[in-house]
Scaffold this motif. Structure first.
Motif, PDB file in Angstrom:
ATOM      1  N   ARG A 144       0.845  -1.181   0.000  1.00 26.81           N
ATOM      2  CA  ARG A 144       0.000   0.000   0.000  1.00 26.81           C
ATOM      3  C   ARG A 144       0.886   1.240   0.000  1.00 26.81           C
ATOM      4  O   ARG A 144       1.795   1.347   0.815  1.00 26.81           O
ATOM      5  CB  ARG A 144      -0.908   0.028   1.233  1.00 26.81           C
ATOM      6  N   ALA A 145       0.610   2.164  -0.917  1.00 23.64           N
ATOM      7  CA  ALA A 145       1.339   3.434  -0.956  1.00 23.64           C
ATOM      8  C   ALA A 145       0.520   4.496  -0.245  1.00 23.64           C
ATOM      9  O   ALA A 145      -0.714   4.509  -0.331  1.00 23.64           O
ATOM     10  CB  ALA A 145       1.609   3.856  -2.391  1.00 23.64           C
ATOM     11  N   ALA A 146       1.203   5.395   0.461  1.00 18.44           N
ATOM     12  CA  ALA A 146       0.519   6.456   1.198  1.00 18.44           C
ATOM     13  C   ALA A 146       0.481   7.760   0.413  1.00 18.44           C
ATOM     14  O   ALA A 146       0.154   8.807   0.959  1.00 18.44           O
ATOM     15  CB  ALA A 146       1.196   6.679   2.539  1.00 18.44           C
ATOM     16  N   ALA A 147       0.809   7.686  -0.881  1.00 20.06           N
ATOM     17  CA  ALA A 147       0.723   8.856  -1.745  1.00 20.06           C
ATOM     18  C   ALA A 147       0.446   8.388  -3.167  1.00 20.06           C
ATOM     19  O   ALA A 147       0.902   7.309  -3.577  1.00 20.06           O
ATOM     20  CB  ALA A 147       2.007   9.669  -1.699  1.00 20.06           C
ATOM     21  N   VAL A 148      -0.293   9.193  -3.914  1.00 17.69           N
ATOM     22  CA  VAL A 148      -0.620   8.853  -5.302  1.00 17.69           C
ATOM     23  C   VAL A 148      -0.522  10.103  -6.161  1.00 17.69           C
ATOM     24  O   VAL A 148      -0.616  11.228  -5.672  1.00 17.69           O
ATOM     25  CB  VAL A 148      -2.046   8.259  -5.437  1.00 17.69           C
ATOM     26  N   ASP A 149      -0.312   9.885  -7.459  1.00 13.54           N
ATOM     27  CA  ASP A 149      -0.457  10.955  -8.429  1.00 13.54           C
ATOM     28  C   ASP A 149      -1.249  10.403  -9.596  1.00 13.54           C
ATOM     29  O   ASP A 149      -1.630   9.234  -9.613  1.00 13.54           O
ATOM     30  CB  ASP A 149       0.900  11.504  -8.867  1.00 13.54           C
ATOM     31  N   GLY A 150      -1.529  11.250 -10.557  1.00 13.20           N
ATOM     32  CA  GLY A 150      -2.359  10.813 -11.677  1.00 13.20           C
ATOM     33  C   GLY A 150      -3.827  11.021 -11.356  1.00 13.20           C
ATOM     34  O   GLY A 150      -4.311  10.662 -10.275  1.00 13.20           O
ATOM     35  N   LEU A 151      -4.548  11.603 -12.291  1.00 11.05           N
ATOM     36  CA  LEU A 151      -5.934  12.009 -12.052  1.00 11.05           C
ATOM     37  C   LEU A 151      -6.857  10.860 -11.655  1.00 11.05           C
ATOM     38  O   LEU A 151      -7.659  11.006 -10.717  1.00 11.05           O
ATOM     39  CB  LEU A 151      -6.468  12.739 -13.282  1.00 11.05           C
ATOM     40  N   PRO A 152      -6.818   9.693 -12.300  1.00  9.86           N
ATOM     41  CA  PRO A 152      -7.747   8.619 -11.920  1.00  9.86           C
ATOM     42  C   PRO A 152      -7.619   8.210 -10.454  1.00  9.86           C
ATOM     43  O   PRO A 152      -8.623   8.035  -9.750  1.00  9.86           O
ATOM     44  CB  PRO A 152      -7.370   7.469 -12.862  1.00  9.86           C
ATOM     45  N   ARG A 153      -6.368   8.073  -9.970  1.00  7.14           N
ATOM     46  CA  ARG A 153      -6.187   7.654  -8.577  1.00  7.14           C
ATOM     47  C   ARG A 153      -6.559   8.770  -7.598  1.00  7.14           C
ATOM     48  O   ARG A 153      -7.056   8.503  -6.494  1.00  7.14           O
ATOM     49  CB  ARG A 153      -4.744   7.196  -8.361  1.00  7.14           C
ATOM     50  N   LEU A 154      -6.359  10.015  -7.996  1.00 12.66           N
ATOM     51  CA  LEU A 154      -6.751  11.116  -7.133  1.00 12.66           C
ATOM     52  C   LEU A 154      -8.262  11.226  -7.026  1.00 12.66           C
ATOM     53  O   LEU A 154      -8.810  11.507  -5.951  1.00 12.66           O
ATOM     54  CB  LEU A 154      -6.171  12.427  -7.655  1.00 12.66           C
TER      55      LEU A 154
END
Length: 370
Positions: free
Chosen positions: A266-276
């Motif tokens: 599990r990552a505690a940060a995301v980028d990219g519009l779909p994941r946001l």
């Protein structure tokens, strides 16, 4: 940037007028210039489809700034013929800006009224300190510390009595530094200041710095200006800007580290519009990071009446039961979702030269777990 003050803009769905104007020029013809700006903004809103009462409300709010002494500018947000919120700016826009759309255009606030650290400036010498409270819009006296006045000066003699006297001098200096540090800590607690600027000779600054509580150590910056020499506004701005830059860099480092998956992948940060979008729908935004004018910020998404109702495609909103749908900019939709859930939003503008292609799409977030 904490955005709780924007919540009145999200209490009612519907189209919004947003306007940004500069008030930094104080010239003989400023009244005429500001009147013309108000006229131009109202015309632009009407061209974009705004109703006449709302255009008039924005016009009147801007026209009222003809004699305003505000040093930077103002943002105005209106709907249904009524101004709902006005925000003083800490940096003026290059040109007057006007927007009409299904969401208020708030993302420019991140740079025009964003990180503005409230600062305590302490002018220190061996007898005490004079303290000021400073921000982009504030400059006022915040207190005076007068410590022991004697003994204050060392002697060059080397016999026992003189060395004993010098120890008393050292004790006086340390006592006064402790009083200054205590006064600064108390003033910081009272004002909530983000930054403590220590001015004076190396020894005085260092002595006060060492006496400050550990919790305040990372808020301190120093300069060699003395007690009787005021920091110029430009100097304060440079120190405050460097403080902001360091804070933003620290958040970027947190974001980089948080993107690495943990043992459970599990990552505690995301980028990219779909994941946001997914994180916003699940109320998992802990902090939103934005590179203004990057490609993803301008992409259109679909929004519903509630802040967590957003999707890349209209069909996705229908699938979650939302009947009403509008297209809006991705950055403003995500800022709305962050604001109503108490998540701060940070612009990467102060560190664009240091972060290269970080968040090339322009949007990223640190996440909270459910």
């Amino acid at each position: 940037m904490e955005l709780a003050f924007l919540n009145p803009l999200y209490e009612h769905p519907g189209s919004w007028a947003s306007a940004y104007v500069d008030t930094s020029l104080h010239t003989e013809d400023q009244q005429q210039r500001r009147h013309l700006n108000a006229e131009a903004v109202a015309r632009e809103l009407a061209r974009q489809g705004a109703d006449e009462p709302t255009c008039r409300a924005v016009h009147d709010a801007l026209d009222a700034l003809q004699r305003s002494p505000e040093p930077y500018g103002r943002a105005v947000f209106a709907r249904d013929g009524e101004v709902v919120l006005e925000v003083p700016l800490t940096r003026g826009p290059q040109d007057a800006e006007a927007y009409w759309g299904p969401l208020p255009r708030v993302t420019p606030l991140l740079d025009l009224a964003g990180e503005d650290p409230l600062s305590l400036v302490a002018y220190i010498d061996r007898t005490g300190a004079r303290i000021e409270l400073r921000s982009a819009l504030l400059h006022e006296e915040a207190g005076q510390v007068t410590g022991r006045q004697w003994p204050m000066h060392r002697s060059k003699a080397s016999d026992w009595s003189e060395r004993h006297f010098q120890l008393k001098v050292e004790d006086t200096w340390e006592h006064n530094a402790r009083e200054v540090a205590e006064a600064l800590a108390s003033c910081q607690e009272e004002t909530g200041a983000d930054l403590l600027i220590l001015c004076g000779d190396d020894r005085e600054r260092r002595s006060v710095h060492e006496q400050l509580p550990k919790a305040l150590q990372d808020r301190v910056m120093e300069t060699s200006r003395g007690k009787d020499s005021n920091l110029l506004p430009q100097e304060v701005e440079e120190i405050r800007a460097e403080h902001v830059r360091q804070r933003v860099l620290a958040e970027v480092e947190r974001f980089r580290a948080a993107r690495t998956p943990d043992e459970e992948q599990r990552a505690a940060a995301v980028d990219g519009l779909p994941r946001l979008i997914e994180a916003a729908r699940e109320h998992r935004l802990a902090e939103l990071l934005i590179r203004p004018d990057a490609p993803d910020t301008r992409r259109e998404v679909w929004i519903g009446e509630d802040p967590d109702q957003l999707a890349a495609r209209r069909e996705e909103l229908k699938a979650i039961g939302e009947r009403q749908a509008w297209q809006a900019r991705a950055d403003d939709a995500l800022v709305r979702a962050a604001a109503v859930t108490g998540a701060p939003v940070m612009s990467l503008t102060p560190v664009l030269e240091d972060t290269g292609d970080e968040l090339a799409g322009g949007l990223g977030a640190l996440l909270r777990w459910k």
